[in-house]
Design a protein around this motif. Sequence first.
Motif, PDB file in Angstrom:
ATOM      1  N   SER A  43       0.832  -1.208   0.000  1.00 53.86           N
ATOM      2  CA  SER A  43       0.000   0.000   0.000  1.00 53.86           C
ATOM      3  C   SER A  43       0.863   1.254   0.000  1.00 53.86           C
ATOM      4  O   SER A  43       0.593   2.225  -0.729  1.00 53.86           O
ATOM      5  CB  SER A  43      -0.918   0.002   1.224  1.00 53.86           C
TER       6      SER A  43
ATOM      7  N   SER B 279       3.961   1.540  -1.091  1.00 56.75           N
ATOM      8  CA  SER B 279       4.665   1.662  -2.376  1.00 56.75           C
ATOM      9  C   SER B 279       3.760   2.270  -3.432  1.00 56.75           C
ATOM     10  O   SER B 279       4.189   3.112  -4.242  1.00 56.75           O
ATOM     11  CB  SER B 279       5.156   0.282  -2.831  1.00 56.75           C
ATOM     12  N   VAL B 280       2.497   1.849  -3.450  1.00 60.86           N
ATOM     13  CA  VAL B 280       1.539   2.414  -4.408  1.00 60.86           C
ATOM     14  C   VAL B 280       1.346   3.902  -4.151  1.00 60.86           C
ATOM     15  O   VAL B 280       1.360   4.724  -5.089  1.00 60.86           O
ATOM     16  CB  VAL B 280       0.200   1.654  -4.318  1.00 60.86           C
ATOM     17  N   CYS B 281       1.179   4.270  -2.872  1.00 58.68           N
ATOM     18  CA  CYS B 281       1.001   5.692  -2.523  1.00 58.68           C
ATOM     19  C   CYS B 281       2.223   6.519  -2.929  1.00 58.68           C
ATOM     20  O   CYS B 281       2.098   7.600  -3.524  1.00 58.68           O
ATOM     21  CB  CYS B 281       0.752   5.845  -1.023  1.00 58.68           C
TER      22      CYS B 281
ATOM     23  N   ALA C 102       4.710   5.766  -5.068  1.00 52.73           N
ATOM     24  CA  ALA C 102       4.954   5.816  -6.517  1.00 52.73           C
ATOM     25  C   ALA C 102       3.967   6.756  -7.200  1.00 52.73           C
ATOM     26  O   ALA C 102       4.339   7.539  -8.100  1.00 52.73           O
ATOM     27  CB  ALA C 102       4.850   4.413  -7.096  1.00 52.73           C
ATOM     28  N   SER C 103       2.702   6.710  -6.795  1.00 46.18           N
ATOM     29  CA  SER C 103       1.690   7.583  -7.399  1.00 46.18           C
ATOM     30  C   SER C 103       2.000   9.051  -7.117  1.00 46.18           C
ATOM     31  O   SER C 103       1.868   9.917  -7.999  1.00 46.18           O
ATOM     32  CB  SER C 103       0.313   7.214  -6.845  1.00 46.18           C
ATOM     33  N   ALA C 104       2.437   9.333  -5.878  1.00 44.55           N
ATOM     34  CA  ALA C 104       2.759  10.721  -5.525  1.00 44.55           C
ATOM     35  C   ALA C 104       3.967  11.215  -6.312  1.00 44.55           C
ATOM     36  O   ALA C 104       3.970  12.347  -6.837  1.00 44.55           O
ATOM     37  CB  ALA C 104       3.018  10.818  -4.023  1.00 44.55           C
TER      38      ALA C 104
ATOM     39  N   PHE D  17       4.982  10.188  -9.140  1.00 39.62           N
ATOM     40  CA  PHE D  17       4.637  10.322 -10.564  1.00 39.62           C
ATOM     41  C   PHE D  17       4.022  11.695 -10.841  1.00 39.62           C
ATOM     42  O   PHE D  17       4.167  12.248 -11.937  1.00 39.62           O
ATOM     43  CB  PHE D  17       3.671   9.201 -10.954  1.00 39.62           C
ATOM     44  N   HIS D  18       3.356  12.256  -9.822  1.00 41.03           N
ATOM     45  CA  HIS D  18       2.743  13.584  -9.965  1.00 41.03           C
ATOM     46  C   HIS D  18       3.536  14.627  -9.174  1.00 41.03           C
ATOM     47  O   HIS D  18       2.965  15.539  -8.581  1.00 41.03           O
ATOM     48  CB  HIS D  18       1.294  13.553  -9.465  1.00 41.03           C
ATOM     49  N   TRP D  19       4.836  14.505  -9.211  1.00 42.60           N
ATOM     50  CA  TRP D  19       5.679  15.413  -8.431  1.00 42.60           C
ATOM     51  C   TRP D  19       5.488  16.867  -8.855  1.00 42.60           C
ATOM     52  O   TRP D  19       5.433  17.191 -10.032  1.00 42.60           O
ATOM     53  CB  TRP D  19       7.146  15.031  -8.591  1.00 42.60           C
TER      54      TRP D  19
END
Length: 644
Positions: free
Chosen positions: A19, A21-23, A25-27, A29-31
Amino acid sequence: MSWARSIGARAFIAATAISASVCFASAMFHWHSSDPVKFTCYLLAGLLASSLKVTLPGIDGTLSVNFLFTLLGILELSLPETLLIVLACVIGQAYWKPARQVKTVHLVFNWAQLTVSSAMAYGAYWLVATRVLHGPGPLALLAAAVTHFSCNTAAMATIIGLTEDKPVKKVWTETYLWSFPYYMVGAAAAGLVNFLNGHIGWQSSLLVLPPIYLMYRSYRLYLGKLETEKRHAEQVSNLHLRTIEALALAIEAKDETTGEHLQRVRVYAMELAKELGLSEDETEALRAASVLHDIGKLAVPEHIISKPGKLTPEEFEKMKIHPIVGAEILEQVDFPYPVVPIVRAHHEKWDGSGYPNGLAGEAIPIGARILAAVDCLDALASDRQYRKALPLHEAMAKVVADSGKSFDPKVVAILNRRYIELEKLANAQPLQAPVKLSTDIKVERGLAPAAGFAESSAPANSSPGTLKDSLALLAVAREQGREIIELARKPNLSLEDLFSLLSVRLRRLVPHDSMAAYCLGDAVLAPCFVSGENFRLFSSLRIPLGEGLSGWVAQNHKAILNGNPSVEPGYLNDPTKYSTLRSALAVPIEGASKVAAVLALYRTGQDAFTPEELQVVEAIGSGLGAAIESARQVKATAVGAGSM
């Protein structure tokens, strides 16, 4: 850690890490960053704050005040910037002056649960701000702080509960709940900085450093007080434990057969307590009572405790006081859990026929019901002075047969289902070596007591019965005894002749299948005459004073009626030997200063001898001590003359 707990803990860590890692990586990606300088300053300040950490009470972990910068990130920065600050703070808290080496799995889990908690708090803040308040405000900050606290502490309590087999709610309440006010103070500090940033500029964040240090100091002072209280509680607990161990040692000094029995009963009782869902206080009370339930035997005469035969009604009356005396002794200890009711009631029976108060059913404390069943099972499966151990399955069958009468059916059902497993568990426990007490030394110093010494005298014979036939039989026995004594005065009467004559006279009065006379010498009873069944078996016995039936009779100067012959040391050690004898009547024959011999009669039937027959044997044997000693002297003289 058990296999099931290990699987559960690993699954929880894996789920949390996925969970996070998903959070993350997603964050990433939208740096985006609106002010890199401010982000860098917050990052460095967070790293510095992560060094201000305190040790949590009761667990192997630390807590720092860097959560304040997580809240500042939620207010002032983007989600990816906030999560990077979290990552930096986790690394700083783990590796900045660590008290011990940090394991990778611990580092991963700490980062994962803080990442998830921070993301949840970030979402809660903007959800309240946009959907409820339609703009930032204190309520949104409060929602973020409560969410962060709840997710963070719940995750930590869960992993501790899974790895240490503790209730999660209890871990959370005792270890983390106290920190909630500090989260609220941290939220207030973050809100103040956010307010100043809006009016002065983000450089005002430097003003938060003194409050951070004050929070850290208050953490340390508060936790230091908790640690002191915890240490005091542990000292009190250890004191109770040492009291229990000392009292258990006192029991073992009285009854040396109880040491292993008590340890096994404790193992059985604790496992049943878990399955029956006893509270913590009930479990601790049962743990102590399983060791101390027989402490009242200190008030019971030793010859009754160690008697290798059935108790007389008078002796049983003495024995029945031990639950009451045990409870009265333990009342003085002031245990913080209810030990006394269990000890007082451990001989009560489910149908109300027990003692001392005749309690029945659920009126008997649950700890006493557990203790009664497991104590009986292990006692039946262990050697006792009056019988050999039963095979475990036979012992369990006897307990099951008493379900609903002596024992709680619910307790017996669980015990019957798990007794083989519990036996293996009890056998796997290391048996502590008992402390050797100085009960067998002789103290050379010391004058006579103030009251002087009592004159030694042999114990009086039992009084005859009231029936005419008993009186007549006793009169015949006394007359026979006098005749034997008169015959024994003839010169050169051997010991074998004396006992042979006694055997002939006794067989007419008290029928028996075997007779053995054990003469005492050098603290060992050796057969000086044997007749009847199992001649070779009885002729081979060497009985230490105080052991078995005859050894107990010689040591305590008391007779035994319908004892079990198989408890004589060495009686059936040889598997090629077999005996059908089931009852023994043994009486001491008093000499001038000590027991000269023990006279034992045996029969094949169970409980075959009567109290009247005991009186007859005592009557005919009364006064024979001097004759036996004289005959032994004659034999010793003859042996000495023959060797010249």
